[in-house]
Design a protein around this motif. Structure first.
Motif, PDB file in Angstrom:
ATOM      1  N   ARG A   9       0.839  -1.205   0.000  1.00  0.00           N
ATOM      2  CA  ARG A   9       0.000   0.000   0.000  1.00  0.00           C
ATOM      3  C   ARG A   9       0.867   1.246   0.000  1.00  0.00           C
ATOM      4  NH1 ARG A   9      -3.383  -3.003   3.492  1.00  0.00           N
ATOM      5  NH2 ARG A   9      -2.411  -2.047   5.311  1.00  0.00           N
ATOM      6  N   ASP A  10       1.929   1.240   0.784  1.00  0.00           N
ATOM      7  CA  ASP A  10       2.839   2.381   0.816  1.00  0.00           C
ATOM      8  C   ASP A  10       3.456   2.617  -0.561  1.00  0.00           C
ATOM      9  OD1 ASP A  10       2.267   2.625   3.502  1.00  0.00           O
ATOM     10  OD2 ASP A  10       4.170   1.744   4.175  1.00  0.00           O
ATOM     11  N   LEU A  11       3.874   1.561  -1.225  1.00  0.00           N
ATOM     12  CA  LEU A  11       4.421   1.693  -2.574  1.00  0.00           C
ATOM     13  C   LEU A  11       3.389   2.293  -3.519  1.00  0.00           C
ATOM     14  CD1 LEU A  11       6.302  -1.714  -3.035  1.00  0.00           C
ATOM     15  CD2 LEU A  11       7.329   0.554  -2.730  1.00  0.00           C
ATOM     16  N   LEU A  12       2.152   1.831  -3.410  1.00  0.00           N
ATOM     17  CA  LEU A  12       1.082   2.331  -4.264  1.00  0.00           C
ATOM     18  C   LEU A  12       0.885   3.829  -4.070  1.00  0.00           C
ATOM     19  CD1 LEU A  12      -1.066   1.390  -6.325  1.00  0.00           C
ATOM     20  CD2 LEU A  12      -2.612   1.061  -4.395  1.00  0.00           C
ATOM     21  N   TYR A  13       0.904   4.281  -2.818  1.00  0.00           N
ATOM     22  CA  TYR A  13       0.742   5.708  -2.538  1.00  0.00           C
ATOM     23  C   TYR A  13       1.923   6.521  -3.075  1.00  0.00           C
ATOM     24  CZ  TYR A  13      -3.110   4.489   0.615  1.00  0.00           C
ATOM     25  OH  TYR A  13      -4.278   4.021   1.145  1.00  0.00           O
ATOM     26  N   VAL A  14       3.139   6.002  -2.929  1.00  0.00           N
ATOM     27  CA  VAL A  14       4.314   6.706  -3.451  1.00  0.00           C
ATOM     28  C   VAL A  14       4.219   6.831  -4.978  1.00  0.00           C
ATOM     29  CG1 VAL A  14       6.815   6.522  -3.825  1.00  0.00           C
ATOM     30  CG2 VAL A  14       5.856   6.143  -1.548  1.00  0.00           C
ATOM     31  N   ILE A  15       3.821   5.774  -5.638  1.00  0.00           N
ATOM     32  CA  ILE A  15       3.679   5.804  -7.097  1.00  0.00           C
ATOM     33  C   ILE A  15       2.575   6.773  -7.505  1.00  0.00           C
ATOM     34  CG2 ILE A  15       3.051   4.438  -9.134  1.00  0.00           C
ATOM     35  CD1 ILE A  15       4.425   2.027  -7.625  1.00  0.00           C
ATOM     36  N   ALA A  16       1.465   6.759  -6.780  1.00  0.00           N
ATOM     37  CA  ALA A  16       0.344   7.650  -7.098  1.00  0.00           C
ATOM     38  C   ALA A  16       0.743   9.117  -6.962  1.00  0.00           C
ATOM     39  CB  ALA A  16      -0.848   7.348  -6.192  1.00  0.00           C
ATOM     40  N   LEU A  49       2.114  -5.567  -7.475  1.00  0.00           N
ATOM     41  CA  LEU A  49       1.164  -4.487  -7.755  1.00  0.00           C
ATOM     42  C   LEU A  49       0.824  -4.431  -9.241  1.00  0.00           C
ATOM     43  CD1 LEU A  49       2.624  -1.679  -5.475  1.00  0.00           C
ATOM     44  CD2 LEU A  49       0.554  -3.034  -5.075  1.00  0.00           C
ATOM     45  N   VAL A  50       1.811  -4.709 -10.080  1.00  0.00           N
ATOM     46  CA  VAL A  50       1.575  -4.765 -11.527  1.00  0.00           C
ATOM     47  C   VAL A  50       0.646  -5.930 -11.844  1.00  0.00           C
ATOM     48  CG1 VAL A  50       2.663  -5.159 -13.780  1.00  0.00           C
ATOM     49  CG2 VAL A  50       3.738  -3.601 -12.135  1.00  0.00           C
ATOM     50  N   GLU A  51       0.912  -7.093 -11.258  1.00  0.00           N
ATOM     51  CA  GLU A  51       0.087  -8.275 -11.502  1.00  0.00           C
ATOM     52  C   GLU A  51      -1.353  -8.072 -11.043  1.00  0.00           C
ATOM     53  OE1 GLU A  51       1.972 -11.747  -9.839  1.00  0.00           O
ATOM     54  OE2 GLU A  51       3.839 -11.313 -10.915  1.00  0.00           O
ATOM     55  N   GLU A  52      -1.542  -7.306  -9.974  1.00  0.00           N
ATOM     56  CA  GLU A  52      -2.890  -7.011  -9.464  1.00  0.00           C
ATOM     57  C   GLU A  52      -3.605  -5.973 -10.324  1.00  0.00           C
ATOM     58  OE1 GLU A  52      -4.763  -8.163  -6.841  1.00  0.00           O
ATOM     59  OE2 GLU A  52      -3.257  -9.728  -6.578  1.00  0.00           O
ATOM     60  N   GLY A  53      -2.875  -5.350 -11.251  1.00  0.00           N
ATOM     61  CA  GLY A  53      -3.472  -4.340 -12.117  1.00  0.00           C
ATOM     62  C   GLY A  53      -3.598  -2.976 -11.476  1.00  0.00           C
ATOM     63  N   LEU A  54      -2.933  -2.775 -10.340  1.00  0.00           N
ATOM     64  CA  LEU A  54      -3.003  -1.502  -9.630  1.00  0.00           C
ATOM     65  C   LEU A  54      -1.954  -0.516 -10.130  1.00  0.00           C
ATOM     66  CD1 LEU A  54      -3.488  -2.983  -6.064  1.00  0.00           C
ATOM     67  CD2 LEU A  54      -5.242  -1.995  -7.558  1.00  0.00           C
ATOM     68  N   TYR A  67       7.040   3.271 -13.330  1.00  0.00           N
ATOM     69  CA  TYR A  67       5.772   2.781 -12.808  1.00  0.00           C
ATOM     70  C   TYR A  67       4.776   3.931 -12.752  1.00  0.00           C
ATOM     71  CZ  TYR A  67       8.698  -1.128 -11.525  1.00  0.00           C
ATOM     72  OH  TYR A  67       9.571  -2.185 -11.580  1.00  0.00           O
ATOM     73  N   THR A  68       3.534   3.627 -13.082  1.00  0.00           N
ATOM     74  CA  THR A  68       2.454   4.610 -12.979  1.00  0.00           C
ATOM     75  C   THR A  68       1.244   3.950 -12.333  1.00  0.00           C
ATOM     76  OG1 THR A  68       1.620   4.106 -15.202  1.00  0.00           O
ATOM     77  CG2 THR A  68       3.161   5.957 -15.013  1.00  0.00           C
ATOM     78  N   ILE A  69       0.472   4.746 -11.658  1.00  0.00           N
ATOM     79  CA  ILE A  69      -0.751   4.243 -11.043  1.00  0.00           C
ATOM     80  C   ILE A  69      -1.769   3.986 -12.149  1.00  0.00           C
ATOM     81  CG2 ILE A  69      -1.667   6.552 -10.595  1.00  0.00           C
ATOM     82  CD1 ILE A  69      -2.013   3.894  -8.011  1.00  0.00           C
TER      83      ILE A  69
END
Length: 92
Positions: A9-16, A49-54, A67-69
């Motif tokens: 989740r932290d990685l996702l927020y940083v990428i976003a 995260l890529v595999e999950e499509g996020l 990487y992009t959200i």
């Protein structure tokens, strides 16, 4: 988002919050808050995260990916914030 680890989740927020960061840029940004992150922890979690499509992964050059959200990732963050807000109110 419940199936993700806290680190993911932290990685996702940083990428976003970034514009097409490389893995190294993500590592540096998240490392400022969580401490040293090694290669063996970072990239498998980015791949998940890529595999999950996020997150979408692209190639910047022959050696560097970015990487992009994804729209699914944005939606997951929105839903997570809605869920959090129903339990945590900081407006007192």
């Amino acid at each position: 988002m419940f199936e993700l680890t806290g680190f993911q989740r932290d990685l996702l927020y940083v990428i976003a919050g970034s514009e097409r960061p490389s893995g190294q840029e993500i590592k540096e940004k998240i490392g400022k808050d969580v401490g040293e992150v090694n290669h063996g922890r970072l990239y498998p979690n980015l791949d998940a995260l890529v595999e999950e499509g996020l997150v979408d992964k692209g190639q910047q050059d022959r050696r560097t990916n970015y990487y992009t959200i994804s729209e699914s990732g944005r939606q997951a963050i929105r839903k997570r914030r809605e869920w959090e807000n129903q339990y945590v109110s900081l407006d007192e």
